[in-house]
Scaffold this motif. Structure first.
Motif, PDB file in Angstrom:
ATOM      1  N   VAL A   1       0.862  -1.177   0.000  1.00  0.00           N
ATOM      2  CA  VAL A   1       0.000   0.000   0.000  1.00  0.00           C
ATOM      3  C   VAL A   1       0.893   1.220   0.000  1.00  0.00           C
ATOM      4  N   LEU A   2       0.745   2.029  -1.034  1.00  0.00           N
ATOM      5  CA  LEU A   2       1.614   3.190  -1.224  1.00  0.00           C
ATOM      6  C   LEU A   2       1.165   4.388  -0.410  1.00  0.00           C
ATOM      7  N   ASP A   3      -0.094   4.498  -0.181  1.00  0.00           N
ATOM      8  CA  ASP A   3      -0.634   5.522   0.703  1.00  0.00           C
ATOM      9  C   ASP A   3      -1.863   4.909   1.355  1.00  0.00           C
ATOM     10  N   ARG A   4      -2.603   5.663   2.045  1.00  0.00           N
ATOM     11  CA  ARG A   4      -3.706   5.091   2.825  1.00  0.00           C
ATOM     12  C   ARG A   4      -4.752   4.382   1.990  1.00  0.00           C
ATOM     13  N   SER A   5      -4.906   4.752   0.718  1.00  0.00           N
ATOM     14  CA  SER A   5      -6.011   4.180  -0.051  1.00  0.00           C
ATOM     15  C   SER A   5      -5.591   3.424  -1.306  1.00  0.00           C
ATOM     16  N   ARG A   6      -4.321   3.490  -1.688  1.00  0.00           N
ATOM     17  CA  ARG A   6      -3.920   2.930  -2.980  1.00  0.00           C
ATOM     18  C   ARG A   6      -2.981   1.739  -2.814  1.00  0.00           C
ATOM     19  N   GLY A   7      -3.496   0.570  -3.164  1.00  0.00           N
ATOM     20  CA  GLY A   7      -2.674  -0.628  -3.179  1.00  0.00           C
ATOM     21  C   GLY A   7      -1.971  -0.765  -4.519  1.00  0.00           C
ATOM     22  N   GLN A   8      -0.823  -1.415  -4.497  1.00  0.00           N
ATOM     23  CA  GLN A   8      -0.055  -1.661  -5.712  1.00  0.00           C
ATOM     24  C   GLN A   8       0.282  -3.142  -5.768  1.00  0.00           C
ATOM     25  N   LEU A   9      -0.080  -3.794  -6.863  1.00  0.00           N
ATOM     26  CA  LEU A   9       0.339  -5.164  -7.119  1.00  0.00           C
ATOM     27  C   LEU A   9       1.653  -5.075  -7.882  1.00  0.00           C
TER      28      LEU A   9
END
Length: 180
Positions: free
Chosen positions: A91-99
């Motif tokens: 998770v790069l920030d509180r709301s954005r996940g990165q695969l």
């Protein structure tokens, strides 16, 4: 390689130390297969060596979760320790996940393992508050693009794929996203 007719029983769980060689085997083969013809061969080889080096993957297994930006490798693994597939994100920030990565043995595509791995990473990201998920896919990747589209991802941006060694543009990546 596993026979296309027999899907061995497997569990999906966080990777453990000692599984790095199997993770590297699967990911290196998957990256090479999905990148061949889309990126220069020397770049494919260098990136496969860089990202799927057993010492690096071992460190990534042992530090998983220390930083939400890397939540660790998730593996689909048989009782005898054969890794059928691996995925990882953060998770790069509180709301954005990165695969960041998801690969499985070629003979097992279309049998639900990739979806099970993606679901596990997605759940990790939801647990820390992510409401959207992103992935980068090399433009033209005939294996990855249909997989992501079928799971609700859509193309949001097209960016240069830059060779990290000489900073030349080697191709393009599609940034895809979805709500989770």
């Amino acid at each position: 390689m596993v026979s296309a007719t027999a899907l061995p029983p497997y569990a999906v769980r966080l990777a453990r130390p000692g599984e790095e060689d199997e993770i590297c085997r699967v990911c290196r083969a998957g990256f090479t297969s999905s990148s061949t013809g889309l990126l220069p061969p020397d770049l494919v080889e260098r990136q496969a060596q860089r990202y799927y080096d057993p010492a690096r993957v071992r460190r990534e297994i042992t530090t998983a979760g220390a930083d939400p930006a890397w939540q660790g490798y998730v593996v689909a693994i048989t009782d005898d320790g054969r890794v059928l597939g691996a995925a990882g994100g953060g998770v790069l920030d509180r709301s954005r996940g990165q695969l960041y990565v998801i690969y499985l043995e070629a003979g097992l595509r279309g049998r639900g393992i990739g979806t099970a791995l993606l679901d596990a990473v997605t759940e990790q990201q939801r647990q820390v508050g992510a409401t959207e998920q992103w992935v980068s896919v090399t433009e033209g990747n005939s294996l990855g693009l249909p997989f992501y589209r079928a799971r609700g991802f859509d193309v949001r941006d097209r960016v240069p794929y830059v060779d990290p060694d000489d900073l030349s543009v080697a191709g393009h990546s599609l940034r895809m996203g979805r709500a989770i």
